[in-house]
Design a protein around this motif. Structure first.
Motif, PDB file in Angstrom:
ATOM      1  N   LYS A 118       0.831  -1.202   0.000  1.00  0.00           N
ATOM      2  CA  LYS A 118       0.000   0.000   0.000  1.00  0.00           C
ATOM      3  C   LYS A 118       0.869   1.258   0.000  1.00  0.00           C
ATOM      4  O   LYS A 118       1.814   1.377   0.773  1.00  0.00           O
ATOM      5  N   HIS A 122      -2.463   6.330  -0.163  1.00  0.00           N
ATOM      6  CA  HIS A 122      -3.713   5.613  -0.377  1.00  0.00           C
ATOM      7  C   HIS A 122      -4.382   5.261   0.946  1.00  0.00           C
ATOM      8  O   HIS A 122      -3.720   4.898   1.917  1.00  0.00           O
ATOM      9  N   GLN A 125      -5.276  -0.688   1.234  1.00  0.00           N
ATOM     10  CA  GLN A 125      -4.510  -1.587   0.384  1.00  0.00           C
ATOM     11  C   GLN A 125      -5.256  -1.845  -0.928  1.00  0.00           C
ATOM     12  O   GLN A 125      -4.663  -1.902  -2.004  1.00  0.00           O
ATOM     13  N   THR A 128      -4.623   0.598  -3.759  1.00  0.00           N
ATOM     14  CA  THR A 128      -3.378   0.358  -4.486  1.00  0.00           C
ATOM     15  C   THR A 128      -3.575  -0.706  -5.551  1.00  0.00           C
ATOM     16  O   THR A 128      -3.114  -0.574  -6.691  1.00  0.00           O
TER      17      THR A 128
END
Length: 508
Positions: A118, A122, A125, A128
């Motif tokens: 990640k 962001h 996760q 991403t």
């Protein structure tokens, strides 16, 4: 900022990554779920369990998600934390071997979308990974139209449930070596003279999560995505070698997990590649999903998902243009699309964008019958696309206060009854409970995690028949993956930021 593939991390970095809450469970859950601390507390116990006795139908915990409001559903799994931690230890303990596997199985003409750590910018996760899909699959696919004429789109049918767990050892050590040596460290008690294989250790632990079965791996964690990639990259290598033998060189392939996009200059080459890939997959207990296999010449249009392409001109209007009637028209359009594309991710993004505009905060005159109509349309959208429920909750529970108390109660009950009438909706039950947590605590829920939150259930959600330490058992029974402080402090009405990983982003 450049994304970092997890396979490039150090051993210690990889371990920290796999012990993140989102790596353990990549389902979208309310903010009071936190598995990181839970895993850390349990990891302190090096003894107090007998992993050989772990196999059982209830060892792990299952969360169900309905895909179309009817009979299509997906089973996600919260792996028993003891088994999960053992899997992480085995993988990072042999990190160099696994890094070597990915390096040696690279194919020049085949690009697969890696699992990335990640990025700091962001929120989650998953953000991403979605961005990597958009950039490496969709955009790269469109660029291929300059070089190639034909594209085929195909995927593996029921990929994770079809994984043959023994094939992990085949991928890491070759099939011959794996078949000649079926030992693992857990059954040999780690004696060095027995030389057990790493792949067998992973295989054994995976079977422990599902009552000894060799078919299937759990869905719902980044770690399982990583294990699936161990097998799929090995299949990539076999495919690449066979295409060299067949003298097929004018091609390129992009793979995202179990989705393939094959680009060729000649249609005959494309069909040959599909045939060869299908034969290889059969050896690994996989088969192609014939209902989703497409081949055509328009690479640009076929590179974009059909539900997104059909609605690419979608426009919500400016703030000044928005009124309740246009909102109604918009939601009716979304409802219509949801019927054509059940379980569509694009519907989810449209509703997320809808919430981002915070239409319910506009200081406009709201008429009771229009509010009721909007609520009804939203519920019908959920009927066709249950995966949208968490996002729809933001709209629903922001609309309800615009009605009188009696009507609020009526529609809250209707939402509850509508949802619970569907099959296998444990994931959505969790979100319904979050939405009603400070509004109505009288509701009963079937999902065991919901019962933990309601404090009806005071024992572990996992099967702990192999746990022998009383302190470890107590820790598991406490279900400390629920952050009670955050639970108490949650807002009465769900916020956009809770359900939208792209909140405050222009990405659609």
């Amino acid at each position: 900022m450049k994304r970092e593939p997890i396979i490039n991390l150090t051993k210690d970095e990889a371990k920290r990554f796999f012990l993140e809450s989102e790596s353990y469970c990549n389902l979208d859950l309310p903010e009071y779920f936190d598995f990181k601390k839970f895993l850390k507390e349990i990891s302190k116990f090096k003894v107090g369990f007998n992993i050989l006795n772990a196999q059982g139908d209830t060892t792990s915990y299952f969360i169900y998600n309905n895909k179309d409001g009817r009979y299509a559903w997906r089973k996600f799994q919260l792996i028993h934390p003891i088994i999960y931690l053992k899997l992480v230890d085995v993988i990072v303990g042999n990190w160099q071997l696994i890094q070597k596997h990915f390096q040696e199985n690279k194919v020049d003409k085949l690009k697969y979308c890696q699992i990335f750590k990640k990025q700091k910018s962001h929120k989650k996760q998953k953000m991403t990974q979605i961005l990597s899909y958009l950039e490496e699959i969709e955009k790269d696919s469109i660029k291929k139209s300059l070089k190639f004429k034909y594209i085929s789109k195909l995927d593996i049918a029921d990929c994770y449930p079809s994984v043959y767990t023994h094939s992990i050892a085949w991928a890491l050590h070759t099939k011959k070596i794996a078949k000649d040596n079926i030992k693992n460290n857990f059954q040999t008690k780690g004696k060095k003279t027995d030389l057990p294989l790493v792949g067998n250790d992973i295989d054994f632990l995976l079977r422990a999560t599902q009552n000894g079965q060799t078919n299937g791996i759990p869905q719902g964690s980044v770690l399982m995505d990583f294990i699936a990639e161990i097998i799929l990259t090995h299949i990539d290598k076999i495919l690449g070698d066979k295409l060299i033998c067949e003298k097929i060189t004018e091609y390129e392939i992009i793979r995202y997990r179990d989705d393939y996009r094959i680009f060729t200059k000649e249609q005959n080459d494309n069909e040959k590649i599909i045939k060869i890939l299908s034969e290889i997959l059969t050896d690994f207990n996989f088969k192609l999903n014939t209902n989703k296999t497409e081949i055509g010449e328009d690479i640009t249009l076929m590179s974009i998902k059909k539900d997104k392409l059909d609605n690419i001109i979608y426009h919500i209007g400016t703030d000044k243009e928005i009124d309740v009637y246009k909102l109604k028209r918009l939601l009716l359009d979304v409802l219509n699309i949801s019927k054509s594309y059940p379980n569509s991710g694009f519907i989810l993004k449209m509703l997320q964008h809808f919430n981002q505009r915070k239409f319910y905060e506009k200081k406009k005159k709201w008429y009771k019958r229009e509010v009721e109509l909007l609520i009804t349309i939203l519920l019908n959208i959920v009927s066709n696309n249950p995966r949208c429920f968490a996002v729809v909750c933001v709209s629903l529970f922001n609309l309800l206060p615009k009605l009188d108390k009696k009507q609020q109660k009526y529609y809250s009950d209707s939402i509850y009854e509508k949802l619970l009438s569907m099959n296998n909706i444990g994931h959505n039950e969790i979100w319904l409970q979050r939405s009603l947590f400070k509004v109505d605590k009288t509701k009963n829920y079937k999902d065991k995690i919901c019962c933990v939150i309601s404090q009806i259930e005071k024992k572990s959600i996992f099967g702990n028949h192999f746990i022998t330490d009383i302190d470890l058992m107590g820790l598991l029974n406490n279900n400390n993956f629920i952050n009670k402080t955050k639970l108490v402090k949650i807002s009465k009405i769900p916020k956009t930021s809770e359900v939208d990983i792209f909140a405050n982003s222009d990405l659609m």
